[in-house]
Design a protein around this motif. Structure first.
Motif, PDB file in Angstrom:
ATOM      1  N   LYS A   1     -15.043   2.941  -8.737  1.00  0.00           N
ATOM      2  CA  LYS A   1     -15.197   2.818  -7.525  1.00  0.00           C
ATOM      3  C   LYS A   1     -16.363   4.946  -7.725  1.00  0.00           C
ATOM      4  O   LYS A   1     -16.685   5.156  -7.273  1.00  0.00           O
ATOM      5  CB  LYS A   1     -14.781   3.200  -6.362  1.00  0.00           C
TER       6      LYS A   1
ATOM      7  N   LEU B   1      -5.661   6.744  -0.193  1.00  0.00           N
ATOM      8  CA  LEU B   1      -5.152   6.129   0.134  1.00  0.00           C
ATOM      9  C   LEU B   1      -6.045   5.058   0.597  1.00  0.00           C
ATOM     10  O   LEU B   1      -5.435   4.099   1.392  1.00  0.00           O
ATOM     11  CB  LEU B   1      -4.830   7.436   1.635  1.00  0.00           C
ATOM     12  N   GLN B   2      -7.412   5.096   0.854  1.00  0.00           N
ATOM     13  CA  GLN B   2      -8.170   3.809   0.942  1.00  0.00           C
ATOM     14  C   GLN B   2      -8.752   2.694   0.357  1.00  0.00           C
ATOM     15  O   GLN B   2      -8.651   1.487   0.550  1.00  0.00           O
ATOM     16  CB  GLN B   2      -9.691   4.580   1.201  1.00  0.00           C
ATOM     17  N   GLU B   3      -8.386   3.909  -1.400  1.00  0.00           N
ATOM     18  CA  GLU B   3      -8.455   3.159  -2.558  1.00  0.00           C
ATOM     19  C   GLU B   3      -7.507   2.429  -3.532  1.00  0.00           C
ATOM     20  O   GLU B   3      -6.894   3.776  -4.356  1.00  0.00           O
ATOM     21  CB  GLU B   3     -10.080   2.851  -3.789  1.00  0.00           C
ATOM     22  N   ASP B   4      -6.525   2.073  -3.852  1.00  0.00           N
ATOM     23  CA  ASP B   4      -5.409   1.880  -4.361  1.00  0.00           C
ATOM     24  C   ASP B   4      -5.556   2.387  -6.738  1.00  0.00           C
ATOM     25  O   ASP B   4      -4.901   3.341  -6.968  1.00  0.00           O
ATOM     26  CB  ASP B   4      -4.520   0.530  -4.687  1.00  0.00           C
TER      27      ASP B   4
ATOM     28  N   ASN C   1      -7.549  11.658   0.795  1.00  0.00           N
ATOM     29  CA  ASN C   1      -8.126  10.049   1.608  1.00  0.00           C
ATOM     30  C   ASN C   1      -8.855   9.075   0.947  1.00  0.00           C
ATOM     31  O   ASN C   1      -8.496   7.449   0.679  1.00  0.00           O
ATOM     32  CB  ASN C   1      -8.964  10.653   2.491  1.00  0.00           C
ATOM     33  N   TYR C   2      -9.473   9.360  -0.322  1.00  0.00           N
ATOM     34  CA  TYR C   2      -9.964   8.287  -1.660  1.00  0.00           C
ATOM     35  C   TYR C   2      -8.680   7.038  -1.831  1.00  0.00           C
ATOM     36  O   TYR C   2      -8.785   6.328  -1.649  1.00  0.00           O
ATOM     37  CB  TYR C   2      -9.987   9.209  -2.732  1.00  0.00           C
TER      38      TYR C   2
ATOM     39  N   LYS D   1       0.864  -0.971  -0.074  1.00  0.00           N
ATOM     40  CA  LYS D   1       0.076   0.121   0.238  1.00  0.00           C
ATOM     41  C   LYS D   1       0.871   0.922   0.056  1.00  0.00           C
ATOM     42  O   LYS D   1       1.933   1.506   0.455  1.00  0.00           O
ATOM     43  CB  LYS D   1      -0.846  -0.279   1.007  1.00  0.00           C
TER      44      LYS D   1
ATOM     45  N   ASP E   1     -10.062  15.219   0.110  1.00  0.00           N
ATOM     46  CA  ASP E   1     -10.368  13.827   0.249  1.00  0.00           C
ATOM     47  C   ASP E   1     -10.080  13.218  -0.902  1.00  0.00           C
ATOM     48  O   ASP E   1      -9.847  12.318  -1.006  1.00  0.00           O
ATOM     49  CB  ASP E   1     -11.932  14.760  -0.775  1.00  0.00           C
TER      50      ASP E   1
END
Length: 131
Positions: free
Chosen positions: A76, A97-100, A94-95, A50, A91
């Motif tokens: 997504k 970092l959450q979803e590759d 964050n997105y 990650k 935002d």
């Protein structure tokens, strides 16, 4: 600790790194076409390793914004209804970092230059930079 930070700074000055998804055929094609896999680049498959917040912040420094690193092609993006929202820099960060898949790929860093995504002009610039 200071020694670790200094090691990162020294490494970044000479950095040759590719952030990609191993299963992404576009990434594979660009890596092959530009010869990145044969030129001593560190390869980071962002699915198995990650992206860290520090890595993303470093990319942002070079790119100018998190939005520049954000992929609106990710499935997504539509699923989550993000196109109908007003996203801010935090935002985008964050997105990613959450979803590759929210990282525009591949991201190639050569010292203090960054090449983001698969647009033709970007790939051409990358080819010139690695020659």
């Amino acid at each position: 600790d200071v020694a670790a930070v200094m090691a990162v700074i020294v490494t970044q000055k000479n950095m040759k790194k590719v952030y990609h998804l191993a299963h992404c055929t576009t990434c594979q094609a660009i890596i092959k076409e530009t010869g990145l896999d044969k030129k001593g680049f560190l390869m980071q498959d962002i699915r198995t390793e990650k992206i860290t917040p520090a890595q993303l912040d470093e990319m942002k420094k070079l790119a100018g914004s998190y939005e520049a690193l954000f992929s609106r092609r990710a499935l997504k993006y539509k699923e989550l209804g993000l196109k109908d929202q007003k996203l801010e820099e935090k935002d985008y960060r964050n997105y990613i970092l959450q979803e590759d898949t929210f990282l525009k790929r591949p991201v190639v860093i050569i010292k203090d230059k960054i090449f983001i995504g698969s647009e033709k002009k970007n790939v051409e610039a990358l080819k010139k930079a690695v020659q």
